[in-house]
Design an enzyme around this catalytic site. Structure first.
Site, PDB file in Angstrom:
ATOM      1  N   PHE A 259       0.818  -1.229   0.000  1.00 36.28           N
ATOM      2  CA  PHE A 259       0.000   0.000   0.000  1.00 36.28           C
ATOM      3  C   PHE A 259       0.842   1.266   0.000  1.00 36.28           C
ATOM      4  CE2 PHE A 259       0.024   1.995   4.267  1.00 36.28           C
ATOM      5  CZ  PHE A 259       0.741   1.064   4.998  1.00 36.28           C
ATOM      6  N   LYS A 260       2.118   1.136   0.326  1.00 38.58           N
ATOM      7  CA  LYS A 260       2.985   2.319   0.386  1.00 38.58           C
ATOM      8  C   LYS A 260       3.076   3.035  -0.961  1.00 38.58           C
ATOM      9  CE  LYS A 260       4.229   1.028   4.520  1.00 38.58           C
ATOM     10  NZ  LYS A 260       4.192   1.752   5.753  1.00 38.58           N
ATOM     11  N   ASP A 261       2.892   2.275  -2.051  1.00 32.95           N
ATOM     12  CA  ASP A 261       2.959   2.906  -3.375  1.00 32.95           C
ATOM     13  C   ASP A 261       1.875   3.975  -3.544  1.00 32.95           C
ATOM     14  OD1 ASP A 261       5.097   1.346  -4.436  1.00 32.95           O
ATOM     15  OD2 ASP A 261       3.708  -0.284  -4.898  1.00 32.95           O
TER      16      ASP A 261
ATOM     17  N   MET B 299       3.529   6.957  -2.068  1.00 28.49           N
ATOM     18  CA  MET B 299       4.915   7.198  -2.477  1.00 28.49           C
ATOM     19  C   MET B 299       5.023   7.605  -3.943  1.00 28.49           C
ATOM     20  SD  MET B 299       7.287   7.075  -0.242  1.00 28.49           S
ATOM     21  CE  MET B 299       7.252   5.746   0.923  1.00 28.49           C
TER      22      MET B 299
END
Ligand SMILES: Cc1ncc(COP(=O)(O)O)c(C=O)c1O
Ligand SMILES: N[C@@H](CCOP(=O)(O)O)C(=O)O
Length: 471
Positions: free
Chosen positions: A112-114, A117
């Site tokens: 989920f960091k994408d 980011m």
């Protein structure tokens, strides 16, 4: 929109200043002065929007020092089908028992960091070019922030990434995804310690104002407000996908570690999104579960932090928790300072007398999951024909199933794909099961890796930065 620090001793700043600043100079976290409010009319309008348009509507409420057309164009470039695999960007699917799963992990690094980011990569480049500045990002990762940041920043002009990871504590895929990058601006540093040690080093370097200024140190961790604001968007998108009308309520269950993800949910709720409960799911590192059940916050040292099979959540000192406490105590930074003096003295604090407010007014609930629970959950989901879930998402589903109330709609946030943790998934499902993986990432673990291993020491990290950055 102006931003202020949870500790109250930093002058008000704009979004772009906060973006480049990371931690506030007084050691606090930057917060918007107010939460913009949404009403039924606005929600009705937003329900029809694409992800990129929705992101623009929400984020432009918090960002007023970037040209609106430029922000809109940046978001349109960020949230595309090519990058996130579908026009929906965060599709929601139903498990057989009616629990909904919002897919947040279809971006380049399968976590989920994408979601945030990929935006940070764009906005850093934009603001740095506008201000004619460079940035040396120092980050800490337990496995997913690192690769998401490196994929978003690789090859970008004027940006170096120094990423600290806990040596030997991440999955083989997570290590390979980061350490196989050979770009000149990416520096992988494995620290002999845990994620909390890496995060402490980041805060230690940020606390040295002279070094920070001299070396233009920034951060991509969720202590950076820009990460949180980008994550607020998918709560709105998930809400719209899970409901027919804005009269309905939805609860979200969030696998939690550093409290960044669920903090974004808290902000969406404060803005007026009809969220019922925010359910915090932890693994065996259950400091947050203890807090939401009792009001006692007792962060643990690395010696008392477990190394688990949902490694990205092996966190005992959640950075963003301070953001929630700031709101809980009525944005009284003097109180926050007192409470964090206790935390920094290794004691923690007890707000048990505020439990009704925490659970009632703020809607928090929590639960925890163990190794066996996550294996059982992955197995049950697979056996029901609901496909693969990764160990962290399994922690969320386990807790959602346990806490679900009659008639409650719960959206579980999927935080990573199963292939990032194939050893644990095989343990649950059997070694002959084929775990889906995007073709482009086949053989990732066999690539050469580039990483420096160091002791848990702020001074060593500063030396690495001094050597790499010519000033
Ligand atoms: C796969 C995965 N799940 C859950 C979490 C926990 O999210 P947060 O730290 O925002 O609470 C992380 C990392 O933070 C993660 O990488
Ligand atoms: N689980 C994270 C830990 C860092 O969290 P962040 O949201 O503060 O960047 C990771 O995968 O690195």
């Amino acid at each position: 929109m102006q931003y202020k620090s949870t500790r109250g001793a930093t002058e008000a700043r704009s979004f772009s200043q906060v973006l480049l600043m990371g931690l506030a100079p007084d050691g606090g976290l930057m917060m918007p002065a107010t939460y913009p409010q949404v009403d039924a009319e606005l929600l009705a309008k937003w329900r029809q929007l694409s992800y990129a348009e929705l992101a623009f509507e929400i984020m432009s409420l918090f960002i007023d020092d970037i040209d609106r057309d430029d922000l809109r164009a940046m978001l349109a470039r960020t949230y595309t089908q090519e990058v996130f695999g579908s026009a929906d960007i965060t599709p929601v699917r139903a498990l057989k028992d009616g629990i909904l799963v919002q897919e947040l992990s279809n971006g380049p690094t399968l976590a989920f960091k994408d979601m945030a980011m990929q935006f940070l990569g764009q906005v850093f480049e934009y603001v740095l070019a506008r201000e004619n500045q460079v940035l040396n990002i120092l980050g800490a990762t337990s496995g997913d922030t690192g690769s998401a940041a490196e994929y978003a920043m690789r090859g970008k002009q004027g940006i170096n990434v120094f990423m600290l990871s806990p040596e030997g504590k991440m999955s083989a895929f997570q290590r390979a995804q980061m350490y196989s990058l050979a770009d000149e601006n990416i520096h992988n540093i494995a620290v002999r310690g845990l994620f909390d040690d890496c995060q402490d080093i980041v805060k230690g370097v940020q606390a040295d104002a002279e070094f920070k200024e001299q070396y233009a140190i920034g951060t991509v961790n969720s202590i950076n407000w820009a990460r949180i604001v980008a994550q607020v968007v998918y709560y709105f998108k998930g809400y719209f996908a899970a409901t027919q009308s804005n009269d309905e309520q939805v609860s979200f269950c969030v696998p939690s570690g550093n409290f960044g993800n669920v903090c974004a949910g808290h902000i969406a709720r404060q803005m007026g999104l009809p969220i019922g409960r925010l359910i915090v799911a932890t693994n065996e590192n259950d400091v947050l579960d203890e807090f939401f059940k009792t009001g006692a916050y007792r962060p643990r040292t690395s010696e008392h932090t477990f190394i688990t099979s949902s490694p990205s959540m092996d966190i005992s000192k959640a950075s963003n928790f301070e953001r929630f406490i700031f709101d809980l105590v009525g944005r009284d930074s003097e109180q926050v300072k007192v409470l964090w003096a206790e935390v920094n003295a290794g004691k923690g604090f007890d707000l048990g007398f505020m439990l009704d407010k925490i659970q009632g007014e703020y809607g928090f609930a929590s639960g925890k999951s163990t190794h066996q629970n996550r294996l059982d959950t992955m197995k049950a989901v697979y056996a029901a024909g609901d496909g693969f879930v990764d160990p962290h998402t399994a922690d969320g589903i386990k807790v959602a199933r346990e806490l679900r109330l009659d008639g409650e709609t719960i959206v579980c946030l999927e935080t990573a794909l199963a292939t990032k943790f194939d050893a644990t998934v095989h343990e649950a499902l059997g070694s002959d099961v084929q775990i889906p993986r995007p073709a482009a990432l086949a053989g990732l673990e066999d690539l050469p890796q580039y990483v420096i291993e160091i002791a848990n020491d702020v001074a060593v990290v500063k030396d690495i930065i001094r050597t790499a950055v010519k000033i």
